[in-house]
Scaffold this active site. Structure first.
Site, PDB file in Angstrom:
ATOM      1  N   ASP A 123     -10.115   8.457   9.608  1.00 59.80           N
ATOM      2  CA  ASP A 123     -11.150   9.443   9.904  1.00 59.80           C
ATOM      3  C   ASP A 123     -12.549   8.831   9.886  1.00 59.80           C
ATOM      4  OD1 ASP A 123     -10.309   9.261   7.062  1.00 59.80           O
ATOM      5  OD2 ASP A 123     -12.060  10.515   6.704  1.00 59.80           O
ATOM      6  N   GLY A 162       0.819  -1.210   0.000  1.00 60.85           N
ATOM      7  CA  GLY A 162       0.000   0.000   0.000  1.00 60.85           C
ATOM      8  C   GLY A 162       0.849   1.254   0.000  1.00 60.85           C
ATOM      9  N   LYS A 196     -12.704  -0.634  11.308  1.00 65.44           N
ATOM     10  CA  LYS A 196     -11.476   0.044  11.727  1.00 65.44           C
ATOM     11  C   LYS A 196     -11.559   0.468  13.194  1.00 65.44           C
ATOM     12  CE  LYS A 196      -8.266   1.095   9.714  1.00 65.44           C
ATOM     13  NZ  LYS A 196      -6.961   0.380   9.628  1.00 65.44           N
ATOM     14  N   ALA A 234      -4.881  -3.239   5.685  1.00 65.44           N
ATOM     15  CA  ALA A 234      -6.313  -2.983   5.901  1.00 65.44           C
ATOM     16  C   ALA A 234      -7.079  -3.274   4.629  1.00 65.44           C
ATOM     17  CB  ALA A 234      -6.550  -1.530   6.323  1.00 65.44           C
ATOM     18  N   TYR A 287     -16.576  -0.197   6.691  1.00 63.54           N
ATOM     19  CA  TYR A 287     -15.153   0.128   6.790  1.00 63.54           C
ATOM     20  C   TYR A 287     -14.866   0.861   8.093  1.00 63.54           C
ATOM     21  CZ  TYR A 287     -10.753   2.564   5.981  1.00 63.54           C
ATOM     22  OH  TYR A 287      -9.483   3.065   6.113  1.00 63.54           O
TER      23      TYR A 287
END
Length: 301
Positions: free
Chosen positions: A108, A16, A135, A66, A131
């Site tokens: 966020d 990533g 998280k 992730a 999501y």
């Protein structure tokens, strides 16, 4: 804790944007172990990190791995929970058992996005997507583990590599004379390289036992909308001779998505500054560097 100056970090999600930045510029004296998904699959409920930690002599974990495809996450909550929620807990419990710290990268999206102004670390969470919920579950699992930890929330990550908003805009700008971009969602664009630098500083402090566990927001300075971000990207590209398209402002209602996006993703970084003295450059400067790097690739965007 690292001994005799030996630092061996397990970095998940090395393919990533953040993982790639960590691999590209490791701190001196640090060896990065970045297994691929085939050998270290965060989506595998049978994954046991202990053998890798022992065989490689890992002294800190940075979990960048992730499931980040926000809309696709709505279709497979079980897998997304494994990767984003349960795997961080397994990593953190292993970190506890080996007496090493873990840095968990978060988002966020743990916030509802309806607060006026910037979100602070201790503001109430309220994720509205799978999501975001998974998280947040990952954050909670790390906190419960008993490991020494730093949870770093970030947002709107971009770089000169990988799939991200800056690359997409530059590509679309070459293909179209006009396009529409959402103008009523606000946040803090964050350069993966700047995020990596802050992450390594905090990881090294955790490793040395010089900082208590906690949550910090790590984003570039300033704020903008997706529309404002796009306009800036095209303006910078124009300095390299690329024709800037017309960018029409859209509302969230004009551009529906399967997963709801936070209307406000602005993250306050006062705690990052006060605890570590870390201040990331303004997002405009960071975006300029990414655009310049991409334009130097002779159109290979």
């Amino acid at each position: 804790m690292a001994e005799n100056g030996r630092h061996v970090w397990l970095v998940t999600g090395g393919s990533g944007q953040l993982g790639g930045a960590l691999l590209t510029n490791p701190l001196p004296g640090t060896r990065i172990v970045a297994p691929n998904r085939a050998s270290f699959d965060l989506g595998d409920p049978a994954l046991d990190p202990a053998s890798l930690l022992a065989s490689e002599g890992i002294t800190a974990i940075i979990n960048c791995g992730a499931f980040t495809k926000v809309d696709l996450a709505e279709d497979d909550e079980e897998l997304v929970l494994q990767v984003n929620g349960l795997a961080p807990g397994r990593l953190a419990r292993a970190a506890r058992d080996f007496d090493i710290p873990i840095v968990q990268i978060s988002t966020d999206y743990v916030f509802a996005g309806d607060k006026p102004g910037f979100y602070c670390e201790d503001d109430p969470v309220g994720p509205r997507s799978i999501y975001g919920r998974t998280k947040l579950a990952g954050e909670e699992a790390v906190i419960r583990s008993g490991a020494r930890y730093a949870i770093l929330r970030t947002a709107w990550v971009f770089s000169a590599g990988g799939a991200n908003f800056v690359r997409t805009m530059l590509r679309l700008g070459r293909e179209r004379d006009a396009l529409g971009v959402v103008a009523d969602q606000f946040g803090c664009p964050t350069h993966a390289g700047d995020l990596a630098q802050a992450t390594t500083q905090i990881a090294r402090l955790l490793e040395a036992g010089n900082v208590s566990s906690g949550i910090w927001h790590v984003v570039n300075g300033g704020e903008t909308s997706w529309h404002g971000f796009a306009v800036h990207v095209f303006a910078r590209a124009a300095t390299h001779g690329q024709q800037a398209p017309t960018v029409h402002p859209l509302t969230t209602a004009d551009y529906p998505t399967k997963a709801p996006r936070p209307a406000n993703s602005r993250l306050a970084t006062d705690k990052l500054r006060s605890d570590f003295g870390i201040v990331l450059r303004d997002w405009q400067d960071a975006a300029n560097s990414a655009v310049d790097s991409l334009m130097a690739q002779n159109g290979k965007i």
